[in-house]
Structure formats: structure tokens, C-alpha cells
Write an enzyme that holds these catalytic residues in place. Structure first.
Site, short mmCIF file in Angstrom:
data_model
loop_
_atom_site.label_atom_id
_atom_site.label_comp_id
_atom_site.label_asym_id
_atom_site.label_seq_id
_atom_site.Cartn_x
_atom_site.Cartn_y
_atom_site.Cartn_z
N CYS A 50 -16.08 26.99 15.59
CA CYS A 50 -15.91 26.56 16.99
C CYS A 50 -16.95 25.52 17.41
O CYS A 50 -16.79 24.88 18.45
CB CYS A 50 -15.97 27.77 17.91
N HIS A 96 -17.91 25.76 25.12
CA HIS A 96 -16.80 26.26 24.31
C HIS A 96 -16.10 27.38 25.09
O HIS A 96 -16.72 28.38 25.46
CB HIS A 96 -17.32 26.76 22.96
N ASN A 107 -8.92 30.79 23.73
CA ASN A 107 -9.95 30.20 22.87
C ASN A 107 -9.27 29.31 21.83
O ASN A 107 -8.57 29.80 20.94
CB ASN A 107 -10.72 31.34 22.20
N1 ACO Z 1 -5.67 45.62 25.05
C1 ACO Z 1 -6.01 46.86 25.39
N2 ACO Z 1 -7.05 47.52 24.85
C2 ACO Z 1 -7.76 46.87 23.92
C3 ACO Z 1 -7.46 45.57 23.49
C4 ACO Z 1 -6.36 44.94 24.10
N3 ACO Z 1 -5.98 43.68 23.79
N4 ACO Z 1 -8.35 45.20 22.57
C5 ACO Z 1 -9.18 46.23 22.39
N5 ACO Z 1 -8.82 47.25 23.20
C6 ACO Z 1 -9.46 48.55 23.34
C7 ACO Z 1 -10.18 48.99 22.10
O1 ACO Z 1 -9.30 49.57 21.17
C8 ACO Z 1 -11.14 49.99 22.66
O2 ACO Z 1 -10.46 51.20 22.87
P1 ACO Z 1 -11.20 52.62 22.64
O3 ACO Z 1 -12.34 52.63 23.63
O4 ACO Z 1 -10.12 53.60 22.91
O5 ACO Z 1 -11.68 52.57 21.23
C9 ACO Z 1 -11.48 49.42 24.03
O6 ACO Z 1 -10.45 48.47 24.35
C10 ACO Z 1 -12.81 48.71 24.08
O7 ACO Z 1 -12.89 47.87 22.94
P2 ACO Z 1 -14.12 46.93 22.73
O8 ACO Z 1 -13.93 46.13 21.47
O9 ACO Z 1 -15.37 47.72 22.88
O10 ACO Z 1 -13.94 45.99 23.99
P3 ACO Z 1 -14.94 44.92 24.56
O11 ACO Z 1 -15.27 45.24 25.94
O12 ACO Z 1 -16.04 44.61 23.61
O13 ACO Z 1 -14.00 43.64 24.61
C11 ACO Z 1 -13.65 41.62 23.40
C12 ACO Z 1 -13.46 43.13 23.42
C13 ACO Z 1 -12.86 40.99 24.51
C14 ACO Z 1 -13.13 41.10 22.06
C15 ACO Z 1 -15.16 41.33 23.57
O14 ACO Z 1 -15.93 42.02 22.61
C16 ACO Z 1 -15.46 39.88 23.46
O15 ACO Z 1 -15.15 39.11 24.34
N6 ACO Z 1 -16.13 39.45 22.35
C17 ACO Z 1 -16.36 38.09 22.09
C18 ACO Z 1 -15.29 37.63 21.24
C19 ACO Z 1 -15.08 36.15 21.36
O16 ACO Z 1 -14.79 35.59 22.39
N7 ACO Z 1 -15.24 35.50 20.25
C20 ACO Z 1 -15.05 34.16 20.20
C21 ACO Z 1 -16.37 33.46 20.24
S1 ACO Z 1 -16.77 32.75 18.73
C22 ACO Z 1 -15.44 31.90 18.41
O17 ACO Z 1 -14.93 31.22 19.25
C23 ACO Z 1 -14.82 32.10 17.09
#
Ligand code: ACO
Length: 317
Positions: free
Chosen positions: A108, A242, A272
Site C-alpha cells: 500500500c 492511505h 481500501n
Molecule cells: N462482520 C461482522 N463481524 C465481523 C466481521 C464482519 N465483516 N469481521 C470480523 N467480525 C467479528 C469477528 O469474528 C469477531 O467476532 P468474535 O468477537 O465473536 O470473535 C469480532 O467481529 C471482532 O473481531 P476483531 O477482528 O477483533 O475486530 P476489530 O475491531 O479488530 O476490527 C478490523 C477488525 C476492521 C479488520 C480492524 O482490526 C482493522 O481495521 N484493522 C486494520 C486493517 C486494515 O485496515 N488493514 C489495511 C491497512 S494495511 C493495508 O492497506 C494492506
């Protein structure tokens, strides 16, 4: 370096959060709250190289120069249907240019790496006009059964034409190897000699780990380029970051202490789009008439590697 034109192109298919909730166990509310994403444009029957060429042609038109005047094309790309030749070479043929062409992959952060290469070519006097672009289809890497990653991404292309000038005030890129938090392995052809077990592994991302690293790197990179340019955070007109997700961007904004008007976003519309997100947002601001001569723009990006980078450039189009 001086930016003289911008362009972007998007696939025609809009995929909403409600569409996704028909396909998997997710909801519009979850995706909006955790990521700020409402829709994304995704590749269906298009080719990414056609989108890349469209963005490139728009950037040339905006710059008012012909493809034959380009001295170099540098394209940031992670995956596309061709392993070889490069996306830059394919675009070269489609727009009718004739110049050296190269792709680079810094995930990215690739667009800022591409700017770094372009600046080196300009400073050495080896090029006058360079097409710096990014074209990405991350929706072809994700596992569409993994709701925690597939909802985050969209596809698209962004481009800019740069020429000789002194608008680039500072630029920093870096990489600190950490393949465990974010990676994608392609499946290669078998050979009679392969003895290791091979299986397809879709994009893997440790979401929370990536979140923390992204915020830390972006804040630190922005401080570094501001200090190198002798500027304060308030001198910057727009922080063009980004577009990973709203929460990451909002964390960076709070940690950095800048007003929301200074941090434009379009992640709600496009998701993204990997390294294409910065040139796509830049083009949107340019076409909406939001950029004035003398505005100072700070770019910052982060991604697999773990790579990160930032720069400050004056808008002198
Ligand atoms: N819909 C519903 N529930 C979901 C989804 C979804 N799409 N995805 C995950 N969940 C659930 C999980 O299963 C979990 O359930 P559980 O508690 O029963 O186990 C719960 O939601 C919480 O999951 P987490 O992974 O802890 O959720 P988090 O708050 O961390 O959010 C996210 C996840 C959005 C991916 C977050 O970690 C994030 O934004 N990370 C950064 C990722 C990113 O943007 N990367 C790109 C940057 S680098 C690049 O561009 C390559």
C-alpha cells in the site's frame, strides 16, 4: 518534482455493505462502525490494465501533454492478471507512449516509493516528464469467505504526471520486515522438482496488529517529513493518507492533533484500494477544485512489508 496532472479510474460495479450481508454473516452497521466503509467499486468483467490506462490518459489530458512526451512510466502494483510484462509496459502500449517502464511493489506504500524513484530520475536529469501511477485489484487476493478481510477492499487506479520542479519538500520511505502480520502468497506452476507441500493461502492480515503498526508508522513518518521540510503540522493544507479505513485515519488524526477538514477521505465510497488510494483521492480533490496553488500536501501510506512512507509536496499545477 512538480505535479502537472492527475487522473483516476474506477470499476463500474458498486458493492454495498448490504450486498455483502447477503453473501456472508456481516452487516452494514458492523462494517460502517469498524471501518467507515459504505460501498466499494470492484472489478467484474473489466481488466485492471484498462482502468490503469484510463487513469493515465486522464492525467496526461489534465497535464496537457502527449504520451509521446513521457520519459518514464513507474507503476505501483501488487497483483494483476499479468505476472509479466509489467503493468507500466501494458499501459505504455495502450496510451501510445514509448519510454522505459517499470512496476514496483511496496504494497500500500507503493505510490510513495514510486514518487521516490521519480524524484531520483528527475534530480539526475534523466527524465523530464514521468507518469507515476498505481493500479490495484486487492479484491482478487482476498478470501471471499473471510468476512474480516474481504469487506475492507475495493479496486481502482490513480495516476499523476510529474515534471521538473522544486515542489517536493521532503520524502521518506522505510521497510521493517514483518511478513507474519500481512501477506499473500501466489500459487506457482508445479515442477517435477518441487518437493514441498503447496497449497493456496489467501490474503492473511492480523487486523489489530496492522492497525497499531499503521498508526505508529504514519505519525512518526509525518513528523519526520515535517521536520525535514522545516514545517509545522498547521502549515499543511491537506493530509492525504492511505485510505485503509476510517478508524485508522481518525486515530492518526487524533494522535497528530489536526482538524478533520485537513484530512479528506473517500474510504467510505471506495474502501481500501491499496497503493491506488492516494492518487485516487488526490485526483478527486483536484477535479473538485479543492486544491489551490501553493497548498502544501502531506501524503502518508503504510502496508505489507511492513512498509511505510510519507512526503510533503506543494501544489503548483
Ligand atoms: N462482520 C461482522 N463481524 C465481523 C466481521 C464482519 N465483516 N469481521 C470480523 N467480525 C467479528 C469477528 O469474528 C469477531 O467476532 P468474535 O468477537 O465473536 O470473535 C469480532 O467481529 C471482532 O473481531 P476483531 O477482528 O477483533 O475486530 P476489530 O475491531 O479488530 O476490527 C478490523 C477488525 C476492521 C479488520 C480492524 O482490526 C482493522 O481495521 N484493522 C486494520 C486493517 C486494515 O485496515 N488493514 C489495511 C491497512 S494495511 C493495508 O492497506 C494492506
Amino acid at each position: 518534482m512538480r505535479i502537472i496532472g492527475t487522473g483516476s479510474a474506477h470499476p463500474k460495479r458498486t458493492l454495498t455493505n448490504d450486498d455483502l450481508s447477503q453473501m456472508m454473516d456481516t452487516s452494514d452497521a458492523w462494517i460502517r462502525e469498524r471501518t467507515g466503509i459504505c460501498t466499494r467499486q470492484i472489478i467484474t468483467d473489466e481488466e485492471l490494465d484498462d482502468l490503469a490506462a484510463e487513469a493515465a490518459q486522464k492525467a496526461l489530458d489534465d497535464a496537457g501533454i502527449a504520451a509521446s512526451e513521457l520519459d518514464y512510466i513507474i507503476c505501483s502494483n501488487v497483483v494483476n492478471e499479468y505476472v509479466t510484462p509489467s503493468m507500466a509496459s501494458i499501459v505504455e502500449g495502450k496510451i501510445g507512449a514509448l519510454c522505459p517502464c517499470v512496476d514496483l511493489n511496496a504494497a500500500c506504500t507503493g505510490f510513495i516509493y514510486a514518487m521516490d524513484y521519480a524524484e531520483a530520475l528527475l534530480q539526475s536529469g534523466r527524465a523530464t516528464n514521468i507518469l507515476v501511477m498505481a493500479a490495484e485489484e486487492p479484491t482478487r487476493m482476498v478470501d471471499w469467505n473471510d468476512r474480516s478481510t474481504c469487506v475492507l477492499f475495493g479496486d481502482g487506479a490513480g495516476a499523476m504526471v510529474v515534471t521538473q520542479g522544486d515542489s517536493l519538500k521532503a520524502l521518506k520511505v522505510s521497510s521493517k520486515s514483518n511478513t507474519s502480520v500481512l501477506h499473500y502468497k501466489r500459487t506457482l506452476e508445479p515442477t517435477p522438482f518441487i518437493t514441498k507441500e503447496e497449497r493456496h493461502i489467501p490474503l492473511y492480515m492480523a487486523g489489530q496488529e496492522v492497525f497499531k503498526t499503521a498508526v505508529t508508522c504514519s505519525v512518526s513518518d509525518l513528523m519526520t517529513v515535517l521536520s525535514a521540510a522545516g514545517l509545522s503540522k498547521d502549515d499543511i493544507t491537506y493530509y492525504i493518507l492511505h485510505q485503509a479505513n476510517f478508524r485508522i485515519l481518525d486515530y492518526i488524526r487524533h494522535r497528530f492533533g489536526v482538524d478533520s477538514e485537513k484530512l479528506p477521505m473517500n474510504v467510505d465510497k471506495y474502501g481500501n484500494t491499496s497503493s491506488a488510494s492516494i492518487p485516487m483521492l488526490l485526483d478527486e480533490l483536484n477535479r473538485d477544485g479543492k486544491l489551490k496553488k501553493g497548498d502544501l500536501l502531506a501524503f502518508s501510506a503504510f502496508g505489507a512489508g511492513f512498509t511505510s512512507g510519507a512526503c510533503i509536496i506543494e501544489w503548483n499545477k
